[in-house]
Each structure stands twice: as structure tokens, then as C-alpha cells.
Scaffold this active site. Structure first.
Site, PDB file in Angstrom:
ATOM      1  N   GLY A 140      41.125 -72.110 -72.939  1.00  0.00           N
ATOM      2  CA  GLY A 140      40.185 -70.998 -72.805  1.00  0.00           C
ATOM      3  C   GLY A 140      39.023 -71.459 -71.957  1.00  0.00           C
ATOM      4  N   SER A 142      35.320 -72.453 -70.505  1.00  0.00           N
ATOM      5  CA  SER A 142      34.226 -73.256 -71.041  1.00  0.00           C
ATOM      6  C   SER A 142      33.235 -72.360 -71.782  1.00  0.00           C
ATOM      7  CB  SER A 142      33.535 -73.948 -69.864  1.00  0.00           C
ATOM      8  OG  SER A 142      32.464 -74.704 -70.320  1.00  0.00           O
ATOM      9  N   GLY A 143      32.888 -72.720 -73.000  1.00  0.00           N
ATOM     10  CA  GLY A 143      31.885 -71.972 -73.760  1.00  0.00           C
ATOM     11  C   GLY A 143      32.459 -70.886 -74.646  1.00  0.00           C
ATOM     12  N   GLY A 145      34.364 -71.222 -77.245  1.00  0.00           N
ATOM     13  CA  GLY A 145      34.351 -71.598 -78.662  1.00  0.00           C
ATOM     14  C   GLY A 145      35.551 -72.421 -79.106  1.00  0.00           C
ATOM     15  N   LYS A 146      36.288 -73.020 -78.152  1.00  0.00           N
ATOM     16  CA  LYS A 146      37.475 -73.824 -78.504  1.00  0.00           C
ATOM     17  C   LYS A 146      37.097 -74.984 -79.416  1.00  0.00           C
ATOM     18  CE  LYS A 146      38.263 -74.936 -74.227  1.00  0.00           C
ATOM     19  NZ  LYS A 146      37.111 -74.272 -73.602  1.00  0.00           N
ATOM     20  N   GLY A 147      36.085 -75.731 -78.970  1.00  0.00           N
ATOM     21  CA  GLY A 147      35.663 -76.910 -79.725  1.00  0.00           C
ATOM     22  C   GLY A 147      35.203 -76.528 -81.129  1.00  0.00           C
ATOM     23  N   ARG A 173      28.090 -86.011 -73.077  1.00  0.00           N
ATOM     24  CA  ARG A 173      26.911 -85.247 -73.494  1.00  0.00           C
ATOM     25  C   ARG A 173      26.229 -86.028 -74.604  1.00  0.00           C
ATOM     26  NH1 ARG A 173      30.688 -80.017 -74.089  1.00  0.00           N
ATOM     27  NH2 ARG A 173      30.842 -79.471 -71.887  1.00  0.00           N
ATOM     28  N   ARG A 266      24.193 -73.152 -75.587  1.00  0.00           N
ATOM     29  CA  ARG A 266      24.668 -74.484 -75.987  1.00  0.00           C
ATOM     30  C   ARG A 266      23.768 -75.557 -75.390  1.00  0.00           C
ATOM     31  NH1 ARG A 266      30.833 -76.181 -74.719  1.00  0.00           N
ATOM     32  NH2 ARG A 266      29.982 -76.575 -72.640  1.00  0.00           N
ATOM     33  N   ARG A 277      31.113 -73.268 -64.056  1.00  0.00           N
ATOM     34  CA  ARG A 277      31.993 -72.944 -65.182  1.00  0.00           C
ATOM     35  C   ARG A 277      32.225 -71.437 -65.296  1.00  0.00           C
ATOM     36  NH1 ARG A 277      32.307 -77.328 -69.307  1.00  0.00           N
ATOM     37  NH2 ARG A 277      31.914 -79.152 -68.034  1.00  0.00           N
ATOM     38  N   ASN A 300      37.595 -64.380 -79.301  1.00  0.00           N
ATOM     39  CA  ASN A 300      36.592 -64.993 -80.182  1.00  0.00           C
ATOM     40  C   ASN A 300      35.304 -64.181 -80.108  1.00  0.00           C
ATOM     41  OD1 ASN A 300      35.091 -66.632 -81.820  1.00  0.00           O
ATOM     42  ND2 ASN A 300      34.825 -68.265 -80.300  1.00  0.00           N
ATOM     43  N   ASP A 301      35.307 -63.089 -80.884  1.00  0.00           N
ATOM     44  CA  ASP A 301      34.092 -62.271 -80.965  1.00  0.00           C
ATOM     45  C   ASP A 301      33.282 -62.798 -82.148  1.00  0.00           C
ATOM     46  OD1 ASP A 301      32.194 -60.368 -80.874  1.00  0.00           O
ATOM     47  OD2 ASP A 301      33.536 -58.639 -80.905  1.00  0.00           O
TER      48      ASP A 301
HETATM   49  N1  GDP Z   1      44.049 -80.413 -68.327  1.00  0.00           N
HETATM   50  C1  GDP Z   1      43.184 -80.899 -69.203  1.00  0.00           C
HETATM   51  N2  GDP Z   1      42.071 -80.230 -69.467  1.00  0.00           N
HETATM   52  C2  GDP Z   1      41.226 -80.750 -70.385  1.00  0.00           C
HETATM   53  C3  GDP Z   1      41.479 -81.952 -71.065  1.00  0.00           C
HETATM   54  N3  GDP Z   1      40.457 -82.203 -71.901  1.00  0.00           N
HETATM   55  C4  GDP Z   1      39.611 -81.182 -71.779  1.00  0.00           C
HETATM   56  N4  GDP Z   1      40.052 -80.301 -70.862  1.00  0.00           N
HETATM   57  C5  GDP Z   1      39.476 -79.028 -70.446  1.00  0.00           C
HETATM   58  O1  GDP Z   1      38.409 -79.284 -69.548  1.00  0.00           O
HETATM   59  C6  GDP Z   1      37.500 -78.222 -69.624  1.00  0.00           C
HETATM   60  C7  GDP Z   1      36.095 -78.777 -69.688  1.00  0.00           C
HETATM   61  O2  GDP Z   1      35.922 -79.470 -70.876  1.00  0.00           O
HETATM   62  P1  GDP Z   1      34.490 -80.019 -71.280  1.00  0.00           P
HETATM   63  O3  GDP Z   1      33.896 -80.764 -70.129  1.00  0.00           O
HETATM   64  O4  GDP Z   1      34.602 -80.739 -72.579  1.00  0.00           O
HETATM   65  O5  GDP Z   1      33.622 -78.697 -71.409  1.00  0.00           O
HETATM   66  P2  GDP Z   1      33.645 -77.480 -72.426  1.00  0.00           P
HETATM   67  O6  GDP Z   1      35.014 -76.877 -72.428  1.00  0.00           O
HETATM   68  O7  GDP Z   1      32.634 -76.593 -71.849  1.00  0.00           O
HETATM   69  O8  GDP Z   1      33.250 -78.007 -73.763  1.00  0.00           O
HETATM   70  C8  GDP Z   1      37.907 -77.382 -70.816  1.00  0.00           C
HETATM   71  O9  GDP Z   1      38.608 -76.242 -70.347  1.00  0.00           O
HETATM   72  C9  GDP Z   1      38.833 -78.256 -71.576  1.00  0.00           C
HETATM   73  O10 GDP Z   1      39.824 -77.506 -72.293  1.00  0.00           O
HETATM   74  C10 GDP Z   1      42.687 -82.646 -70.748  1.00  0.00           C
HETATM   75  O11 GDP Z   1      43.019 -83.683 -71.266  1.00  0.00           O
HETATM   76  N5  GDP Z   1      43.482 -82.075 -69.821  1.00  0.00           N
HETATM   77  N1  ADP Z   2      32.248 -66.504 -81.993  1.00  0.00           N
HETATM   78  C1  ADP Z   2      31.118 -67.067 -81.600  1.00  0.00           C
HETATM   79  N2  ADP Z   2      29.980 -66.368 -81.591  1.00  0.00           N
HETATM   80  C2  ADP Z   2      28.822 -66.937 -81.157  1.00  0.00           C
HETATM   81  N3  ADP Z   2      28.703 -68.190 -80.728  1.00  0.00           N
HETATM   82  C3  ADP Z   2      29.833 -68.955 -80.708  1.00  0.00           C
HETATM   83  C4  ADP Z   2      31.084 -68.432 -81.142  1.00  0.00           C
HETATM   84  N4  ADP Z   2      32.005 -69.397 -81.005  1.00  0.00           N
HETATM   85  C5  ADP Z   2      31.357 -70.484 -80.514  1.00  0.00           C
HETATM   86  N5  ADP Z   2      30.047 -70.222 -80.345  1.00  0.00           N
HETATM   87  C6  ADP Z   2      29.009 -71.098 -79.787  1.00  0.00           C
HETATM   88  O1  ADP Z   2      29.246 -71.102 -78.373  1.00  0.00           O
HETATM   89  C7  ADP Z   2      28.965 -72.379 -77.825  1.00  0.00           C
HETATM   90  C8  ADP Z   2      30.184 -72.876 -77.080  1.00  0.00           C
HETATM   91  O2  ADP Z   2      31.199 -73.183 -78.011  1.00  0.00           O
HETATM   92  P1  ADP Z   2      32.142 -74.445 -77.814  1.00  0.00           P
HETATM   93  O3  ADP Z   2      32.959 -74.564 -79.051  1.00  0.00           O
HETATM   94  O4  ADP Z   2      31.341 -75.620 -77.374  1.00  0.00           O
HETATM   95  O5  ADP Z   2      33.031 -73.905 -76.599  1.00  0.00           O
HETATM   96  P2  ADP Z   2      34.155 -74.647 -75.732  1.00  0.00           P
HETATM   97  O6  ADP Z   2      34.633 -75.815 -76.491  1.00  0.00           O
HETATM   98  O7  ADP Z   2      35.202 -73.583 -75.554  1.00  0.00           O
HETATM   99  O8  ADP Z   2      33.498 -75.000 -74.440  1.00  0.00           O
HETATM  100  C9  ADP Z   2      28.552 -73.264 -78.965  1.00  0.00           C
HETATM  101  O9  ADP Z   2      27.151 -73.369 -79.003  1.00  0.00           O
HETATM  102  C10 ADP Z   2      29.073 -72.551 -80.207  1.00  0.00           C
HETATM  103  O10 ADP Z   2      28.285 -72.797 -81.346  1.00  0.00           O
END
Ligand code: GDP
Ligand code: ADP
Length: 404
Positions: A140, A142-143, A145-147, A173, A266, A277, A300-301
Site C-alpha cells: 500500500g 506510504s502513510g 497505515g501498513k506498519g 528514522r 507522522r 511519496r 483503511n478508513d
Molecule cells: N519491494 C520492497 N519494498 C519494500 C521492502 N521493505 C519496505 N518496502 C516498501 O518501501 C516503501 C517505503 O517504506 P518506508 O521507507 O519504510 O516508508 P513508509 O512506507 O512510509 O513507512 C513501502 O511501500 C514499503 O512497503 C522490501 O523489502 N521490498
Molecule cells: N486508519 C487510520 N486513521 C488515522 N491515522 C492512521 C490510520 N492508520 C494509520 N494512521 C496513522 O498514519 C500514519 C502512517 O501510518 P503508518 O503505519 O506509518 O503507514 P505506512 O507503514 O503505510 O507508511 C501514522 O502516524 C499512523 O498512526
């Protein structure tokens, strides 16, 4: 009808092999697959280093193949059992989790590598009892909410899920720890390791290199957990095309405005990085929705609602349960503990290991290793091994002839 015990040569002495002079050095074990005879092992300070050479009967010459995969460490002796496209190696005097190995000589991976390198290739792969749980790939923008969702899952079910720690060339970070959130790596090192085949997939994302190493996924499976991968759409596509069977989930934001708000709130990226991004997010969402890579798309609402939907997908699809009960922790894969003294034979896809322990009262035990459902393999582990230990005296089961 079982075939006769296979050609097994335990601890061969130096010198001649079936009338063939060995190229050099002492060797210990040999196995023949097709037209090639492989010699595995060589003396090294009283133990065996694990080297490979093979004699090609068609060419009538010795070949030193390019050896790939993670090599087993030295041991005190080896037994080799030729299978169709690989050789099962049992290491003597090794730790119980390090006794079963495979030398792949004609698997799909080896054939691919041979084509790629233009040389003879063999590849090591460690054998593991039992199967790995099917991994979950989450992608999905960036941002989105995957993490956050993955953290919730891991917190609620710590014994069921394990995170695949990716490699990345981006800077850490504030709160991120090396080896926990990512393996933070230099670009040149990562590029070298990609060339060496250490990565299941890799991609350039937002100007940095990211990749999932084979080892990252294997480590989670070794711990008996289901692996969760947080990777981008390009990475998901590569995994889809690989031999790793997984379930693919794409997380969508409710709107681009909300995505931007989450990224900004964030507070981990610079303005320039946020804009990059957001630019990439549009294309990722389009691909995620239309590419047929993903089995499920989740919006992810409201976080709690999305989390409940994620859980129910995983439960229904992977665990086959109706309600989300806390499943008991998966037991760590079992290990065989082989004694120093045993003999080996093969009947169909069953490897019979006859253990002889001499003490006050000599006793024998049989271990039946089933290699009929092997999964995975080089450059990762070979899973799907099963075994049964049989006490030959207590069961009255005394010889392999009785097996069918
Ligand atoms: N292809 C690939 N993408 C990755 C991997 N690890 C993280 N990513 C992706 O890289 C992107 C950026 O990740 P990150 O820098 O952690 O930023 P965030 O997604 O904003 O938290 C995201 O879409 C992740 O899903 C990996 O091992 N392989
Ligand atoms: N459903 C949601 N509603 C509001 N804020 C959210 C939701 N899901 C995640 N967040 C917030 O959005 C920001 C990005 O989430 P994060 O999990 O870091 O995204 P990703 O890993 O996809 O980059 C974080 O500050 C998180 O707390």
C-alpha cells in the site's frame, strides 16, 4: 514396490571411486545422479569441510561446479542419499538442527542458475522438518497505515506472526532500530548481495533500494511463525512470480487528502520526501487495484474497522477458523537427533536411518525420513520433511525389508 537400497556410500576413504581416480584431496562421500557422480566433503583439521566436485561420465572428466546457497559448516562425517534432482546429505556429529542438508544438482533453481552463469552449478539448502506457514504480503502507499496494522497484529498474536525484516538503503528514522525495523545497508553492499542471489525480491522505492532477503523469510518460518512482509507493489509482483506461495493484501487510503494528512502528521519525512511519496502513491494505488496481484483490497478508513477486517481475512483464508480465537502457539519445527553411528538406506521416498547405540545394552532405533513432499529449496531452506522414529525392539519392527 520399493526399490533396492540406493547407492549409498558412507565415509569413503581417499583414493579411487568406482575405478575413477579423484582429482585431488581426500573425499568422504559420493552419490550418483543421472550421468554425474558427486563427491562431497574433504578433510580439514580432522573434520570435514564440505566441498563438491563431480565426475561427468559423458565428458569423462572432473568438473568443479559453482557452489551456491548457504554452505553447511564442517562436520565429522557425511552420508549421501541420491534423490531425483538433489542429494540428501546427513551430517554426523553436528547439532540436531544442522544434520539434514540437500545438495541440489538438477532442480529448477539450479537449472536457472546454470543458464544465467553458463557454468555447472550445484546449490546447498538446509533441510527442515515440517512446513512453513503461508506468508502474508501487505502492500500500500506510504502513510496508508501498513506498519500500524502489522504492529497491531504482532502485538495481539506475538506467537503467531513474525515480521520479515527487509534491507534498505534509506536512512533510519528516529525510533527505528537496525535489525528490527530494517537492516540498514550501504547501496554497494546490497547490490553485491542481490547479485549473489540473497534476495527473494528487491525494488527501488522513493529513490532508495529495498529488498526481502531469503534469510529474512526463512528465519520467521524457522521460529514456527507466519511471516508478514511489508513491501511495495513491485516487490509484491516479484513475490507473486516467485515460488513462494503467499496471500497478498493491498491497503488503500480513504482519499488522497487523508493519505497526505497521515504522512504529514507522522512527521518522519521532509517536505521533498512527502511530495515524492504522494506522487508515487497515485500510481501504486492504481496498480494495487488493477494488477490482479492482490487477493484482497482493504480500505483503511477507521483503523479499528480495518484491523478487524484484516484479522478476519487472515483467519478465514489462512487459519480456516470462524471466530478469531487466540490460536495456540505453533510449535517450533521438530529436529532429529542422529547419533554418530548409523546406517542409511532408501525405499521409494522413505529414507531409513538405522541408529546403533552401543552401551551396556545395545539398542537399535529406526528413523524413517519422508522426502515425498519437499517444498522450497535453494536459495532458501528445504521444508516439508517428515519423520517417524520407530523403536525396532519394542515394536518388533526389525528391518527395512518389512517396509513397503
Ligand atoms: N519491494 C520492497 N519494498 C519494500 C521492502 N521493505 C519496505 N518496502 C516498501 O518501501 C516503501 C517505503 O517504506 P518506508 O521507507 O519504510 O516508508 P513508509 O512506507 O512510509 O513507512 C513501502 O511501500 C514499503 O512497503 C522490501 O523489502 N521490498
Ligand atoms: N486508519 C487510520 N486513521 C488515522 N491515522 C492512521 C490510520 N492508520 C494509520 N494512521 C496513522 O498514519 C500514519 C502512517 O501510518 P503508518 O503505519 O506509518 O503507514 P505506512 O507503514 O503505510 O507508511 C501514522 O502516524 C499512523 O498512526
Amino acid at each position: 514396490m520399493g526399490e533396492a537400497p540406493a547407492l549409498l556410500v558412507d565415509d569413503l576413504q581417499d583414493g579411487a571411486l568406482n575405478g575413477l581416480e579423484l582429482e585431488n584431496g581426500p573425499c568422504k562421500t559420493t552419490a550418483t545422479v543421472g550421468d554425474k557422480t558427486y563427491v562431497i566433503g574433504g578433510a580439514d583439521d580432522g573434520t570435514l569441510s564440505v566441498q563438491v566436485q563431480n565426475f561427468d561420465r559423458n565428458l569423462g572428466e572432473w568438473v568443479r561446479p559453482t557452489v551456491q546457497g548457504t554452505k553447511p559448516v564442517a562436520c565429522k562425517g557425511l552420508s549421501a542419499v541420491p534423490l531425483e534432482d538433489r542429494i540428501l546429505i546427513l551430517k554426523k556429529g553436528s547439532k540436531s538442527d544442522d544434520q539434514i542438508w540437500f545438495l541440489e544438482v538438477d532442480t529448477q533453481y539450479v537449472r536457472q542458475q546454470q543458464k544465467l552463469l553458463g557454468t555447472e552449478v550445484v546449490a546447498w539448502s538446509k533441510g527442515v522438518i515440517g512446513n512453513a506457514e503461508k506468508p502474508v504480503v501487505i502492500s500500500g502507499p506510504s502513510g496508508v497505515g501498513k506498519g500500524t496494522l502489522i504492529s497491531m497484529l504482532m502485538k495481539e498474536f506475538p506467537s503467531m506472526f513474525g515480521f520479515s525484516v527487509s534491507h534498505t538503503t534509506r536512512a533510519p528514522r528516529g525510533m527505528e532500530k537496525d535489525g528490527v525495523h530494517y537492516h540498514f545497508t550501504e547501496k554497494s553492499i546490497m547490490e553485491k548481495e542481490i547479485k549473489e542471489g540473497k534476495f527473494l525480491e528487491f525494488a527501488s522505492v522513493h529513490g532508495n533500494l529495498y529488498g526481502t532477503s531469503v534469510e529474512a523469510v526463512e528465519l520467521v518460518a524457522d521460529a514456527g511463525k507466519r511471516c508478514i512482509l511489508d513491501i511495495d507493489v513491485q516487490g509484491a509482483r516479484s513475490v507473486r512470480a516467485s515460488s513462494l506461495e503467499a496471500i497478498f493484501i493491498f491497503i488503500c487510503p480513504p482519499s488522497m487528502e487523508e493519505l497526505e494528512k497521515r504522512l504529514r502528521d507522522r512527521g518522519t519525512e521532509t517536505e521533498e520526501q512527502i511530495l515524492k511519496r504522494l506522487r508515487n502513491a497515485q500510481a501504486e494505488i492504481e496498480q494495487g487495484k488493477s494488477s490482479r496481484i492482490f487477493d484482497f483490497i482493504l480500505y483503511n478508513d477507521k483503523l479499528e474497522d480495518c484491523y478487524e477486517r484484516l484479522k478476519s481475512i487472515i483467519v478465514q483464508k489462512l487459519l480456516g477458523l470462524d471466530g478469531f480465537v487466540t490460536a495456540p502457539p505453533k510449535s517450533v519445527p521438530r529436529e532429529i537427533d542422529l547419533p554418530m553411528d548409523y546406517s542409511v538406506s532408501k525405499i521409494d521416498s522413505k529414507i531409513i536411518i538405522n541408529c546403533i547405540s552401543s552401551g551396556e545394552k545395545e539398542s537399535k532405533n529406526l528413523i524413517m525420513l519422508d522426502v515425498s513432499s519437499l517444498k522450497g529449496g535453494a536459495p532458501g531452506r528445504t521444508r516439508g520433511l517428515n519423520f517417524q522414529a520407530i523403536d525396532s525392539f519394542s515394536t518388533g519392527f526389525n528391518g527395512i525389508d518389512q517396509l513397503s
